[in-house]
Scaffold this active site. Structure first.
Site, short mmCIF file in Angstrom:
data_model
loop_
_atom_site.label_atom_id
_atom_site.label_comp_id
_atom_site.label_asym_id
_atom_site.label_seq_id
_atom_site.Cartn_x
_atom_site.Cartn_y
_atom_site.Cartn_z
N GLU A 158 130.18 -12.34 -31.80
CA GLU A 158 129.65 -11.13 -32.46
C GLU A 158 128.83 -10.28 -31.52
O GLU A 158 128.63 -9.08 -31.75
CB GLU A 158 128.83 -11.52 -33.70
CG GLU A 158 127.40 -11.96 -33.44
CD GLU A 158 127.25 -13.35 -32.83
OE1 GLU A 158 126.10 -13.75 -32.55
OE2 GLU A 158 128.27 -14.05 -32.64
N CYS A 169 128.28 -20.99 -32.76
CA CYS A 169 127.11 -21.59 -32.14
C CYS A 169 126.55 -22.71 -33.01
O CYS A 169 127.16 -23.77 -33.10
CB CYS A 169 126.06 -20.51 -31.81
SG CYS A 169 124.84 -21.08 -30.60
N HIS A 188 128.75 -16.65 -28.67
CA HIS A 188 128.45 -15.63 -29.70
C HIS A 188 129.43 -14.46 -29.59
O HIS A 188 129.14 -13.45 -28.96
CB HIS A 188 127.01 -15.14 -29.55
CG HIS A 188 126.00 -16.10 -30.09
ND1 HIS A 188 125.59 -16.08 -31.39
CD2 HIS A 188 125.36 -17.14 -29.50
CE1 HIS A 188 124.72 -17.07 -31.60
NE2 HIS A 188 124.57 -17.72 -30.47
#
Length: 248
Positions: free
Chosen positions: A215, A113, A213
């Protein structure tokens, strides 16, 4: 086999825990958890003077440039848009230096990001400061404090498509994006509205940036590939030390 050490950048923000309310160096736990699930050791790097970037990466086998606030537009020669967030000069300076130091060492890099935007600016690129002005909607950041979802198309036959597939649904929360690509960077992923969602640096061992994202949602395959690249780096370092007659 020793697990690879993955250095990860952090925020420096006011924070509250227990009875304390202080400026703290922090990172959402999802990043470290994703690194750990992939078999890596997460090592957090708080902002520091840029001259320490090379030393900070000594012994690291990969660099994760995490998400966060907007990069100061002065870093890429632009005037500030009214919707661009306030500058984090210390973090910008540090992460730009880390990105350049990692590239100089051909260290595996995963830029997430804001991290993708840092990587792009470090290589001389520019950013779109407010995507709704360009695409006419809030699809890339649909809710405050939450990740939205949208589709991404990856370059068929490309390295990143080989990891995450040629089509993916991703977690999104950003209002800026790549405009002009930095030197050597190649786009390899796009949203339906043609916003660049992924980049790579061909000729490097393993350098990718994603605007989403991983994660937060369905990103284990990407982290597994990243940590595997770090493990290969660690193996090379051990082999080099053995040849030199040094302890690994």
């Amino acid at each position: 086999m020793t697990a690879p050490r993955i250095a990860a950048t952090t925020y420096r923000e006011p924070a509250r825990w227990g009875e304390w309310n202080e400026v703290a160096d922090l990172l959402p736990a999802q990043y470290a958890s994703a690194i750990q699930r992939a078999g890596g050791v997460a090592v957090l790097l708080p902002p520091a003077p840029a001259v320490q970037a090379t030393a900070a990466l000594a012994g690291a086998h990969g660099l994760l440039i995490a998400g966060g606030p907007d990069v100061d537009p002065a870093r890429y020669g632009a005037d500030r848009h009214p919707k661009t967030g306030g500058a984090r000069e210390e973090r910008d300076e540090w992460e730009l230096a880390l990105a350049r130091a990692a590239l100089d060492q051909d260290l595996p890099v995963l830029a997430v990001c804001r991290g993708l935007q840092v990587l792009n600016v470090a290589l001389g690129g520019t950013l779109v400061q407010h995507l709704p002005d360009l695409v006419g909607s809030e699809v890339h950041s649909p809710a405050v404090g939450e990740h939205g979802r949208h589709d991404v198309r990856l370059e068929p036959g490309g390295r990143l498509a080989g990891i995450v597939g040629e089509q993916a649904v991703v977690a999104t929360h950003h209002h800026q994006s790549v405009d002009r690509l930095g030197d050597g960077l190649v786009a390899c992923g796009w949203a339906e509205d043609k916003v660049i969602e992924a980049v790579e640096l061909p000729g490097r061992t393993w350098t990718f940036g994603v605007q989403w994202h991983p994660e937060a949602f369905d990103g284990d395959a990407l982290f597994a590939a990243f940590v595997a690249a770090g493990a290969a780096r660690a193996g090379d370092a051990r082999a080099g030390a053995a040849r030199a007659g040094q302890a690994p």
